[in-house]
Design a protein around this motif. Structure first.
Motif, mmCIF file in Angstrom:
data_model
loop_
_atom_site.group_PDB
_atom_site.id
_atom_site.type_symbol
_atom_site.label_atom_id
_atom_site.label_comp_id
_atom_site.label_asym_id
_atom_site.label_seq_id
_atom_site.Cartn_x
_atom_site.Cartn_y
_atom_site.Cartn_z
ATOM 1 N N VAL A 26 0.822 -1.198 0.000
ATOM 2 C CA VAL A 26 0.000 0.000 0.000
ATOM 3 C C VAL A 26 0.860 1.253 0.000
ATOM 4 O O VAL A 26 0.388 2.350 -0.333
ATOM 5 N N ALA A 27 2.129 1.113 0.380
ATOM 6 C CA ALA A 27 3.043 2.254 0.429
ATOM 7 C C ALA A 27 4.461 1.727 0.556
ATOM 8 O O ALA A 27 4.692 0.546 0.815
ATOM 9 N N SER A 28 5.418 2.629 0.379
ATOM 10 C CA SER A 28 6.811 2.282 0.605
ATOM 11 C C SER A 28 7.552 3.514 1.106
ATOM 12 O O SER A 28 7.424 4.601 0.529
ATOM 13 N N ALA A 29 8.283 3.322 2.197
ATOM 14 C CA ALA A 29 9.050 4.403 2.812
ATOM 15 C C ALA A 29 10.427 4.441 2.164
ATOM 16 O O ALA A 29 11.337 3.705 2.555
ATOM 17 N N ILE A 30 10.563 5.306 1.159
ATOM 18 C CA ILE A 30 11.812 5.372 0.415
ATOM 19 C C ILE A 30 12.923 5.906 1.313
ATOM 20 O O ILE A 30 12.788 6.935 1.978
ATOM 21 N N ALA A 31 14.011 5.175 1.340
ATOM 22 C CA ALA A 31 15.243 5.655 1.963
ATOM 23 C C ALA A 31 16.352 5.232 1.021
ATOM 24 O O ALA A 31 16.847 4.101 1.092
#
Length: 327
Positions: A247-252
């Motif tokens: 549903v989402a991705s925390a880009i780092a």
């Protein structure tokens, strides 16, 4: 343990002020994991390849090292003994080993990516993944239907703890009554383990789970597939890889710190004894990507929260002292 060496000629079109009319820098990297893990280690390796291409660097790397201090220190010694201009230890699990080995090779510059250590010839470069993790938690709070949100990571290192804390505090910001289920399973790459842990959190009622895993992410994906439980990934945009699950991705983008460290080196700006931080103000480094099926209303709320973090009207806390799921 696998060691590889690659070289590239310096392009005449590259502007490298501190290394003008010289060959490119010699850069070595330690990857405490598999360089093809579809996650943190692969991002680090991609950063090394960019360094080779952009700066004409002669590169070397060692991967598939277990995150144990003595093993990491041994690999760093092997890289440093060849006399490169810089040794990059990719991952905060290298903090202690890098401090030890940097002291043994004072003529070599050392950098820890996602680290927090410094020394006379040592600095750390860090993408503030806790900022994108905080936004992920805020989104989970807005999107959860069950009111139970999970988190899974592998080894208990500082970046993972900070990411977990950021996620939790973002969740509490938008859904303070949510139940939080969290565990550090002990391994980033074990798919059988991550599959079991994911199912255990789903049994607790979690309908959204934030995973900070490397090669072990596949087990978590398979546990969720077809269940309606959604995953929030990290490091890369997983919504483009598994749209049904994520549903989402925390880009780092943890390829960026090593590139910036080498850029500072070749331009004569690298300094020891500092921790350089890169956050949401650089959307290529840190961002939250939402699946296409997320509503415009949620997107607008997340955009507003992002700006408040950049403006420092929201302080991203990384503290968490609550219970953990025991396996």
């Amino acid at each position: 343990m696998k060691t590889y060496l690659a070289t590239a000629l310096l392009s005449a079109s590259l502007a490298l002020p501190a290394l003008a009319d010289q060959h490119g820098p010699e850069i070595s990297m330690l990857l405490a994991g598999n360089k093809e893990d579809n996650g943190f280690m692969e991002a680090g390796y991609n950063g090394l390849l960019q360094i080779e291409q952009e700066f004409g660097a002669k590169i070397a790397f060692i991967d598939q090292i277990k995150p144990e201090k003595d093993l990491l220190a041994g690999a760093l010694r092997e890289l440093a003994a060849a006399g490169p201009d810089m040794v990059i230890a990719h991952g905060g699990q290298n903090n202690e080993a890098a401090q030890i080995v940097a002291g043994e090779f004072p003529e070599v510059k050392f950098v820890v990516v996602q680290g927090g250590v410094t020394g006379p010839n040592l600095s750390s470069y860090e993408v503030l993944q806790e900022e994108s993790a905080w936004l992920a938690g805020a989104a989970a709070g807005l999107l959860t239907k069950s009111g139970v949100v999970g988190h899974i990571s592998g080894i208990r290192v500082t970046p993972g703890l900070k990411g977990r804390g950021g996620f939790y505090n973002g969740l509490m910001h938008t859904r303070p009554d949510a139940q939080f289920v969290t565990t550090f399973a002990g391994d980033q790459d074990d798919n059988d383990l991550s599959n079991r842990v994911t199912k255990a959190e789903m049994e607790q009622g979690a309908d959204i789970i934030f995973t900070m895993l490397n090669a072990g992410r596949t087990g978590s994906i398979e546990a969720m597939r077809g269940t309606g439980t959604r995953q929030i990934g990290n490091v890369i945009d997983w919504t483009q890889v598994e749209s049904e699950v994520f549903v989402a991705s925390a880009i780092a983008n943890v390829s960026i710190p090593s590139v910036e460290a080498v850029r500072d080196l070749v331009e004569g700006d690298w300094q020891p004894g500092v921790v350089r931080q890169i956050g949401l103000e650089n959307p290529e480094a840190a961002a939250l990507v939402l699946s296409p099926d997320v509503s415009d209303e949620v997107r607008q709320q997340i955009d507003g929260l992002r700006q408040q973090i950049i403006d420092k009207t929201i302080e991203v806390s990384t503290e968490y002292d609550g219970p953990e799921l025991e396996m």
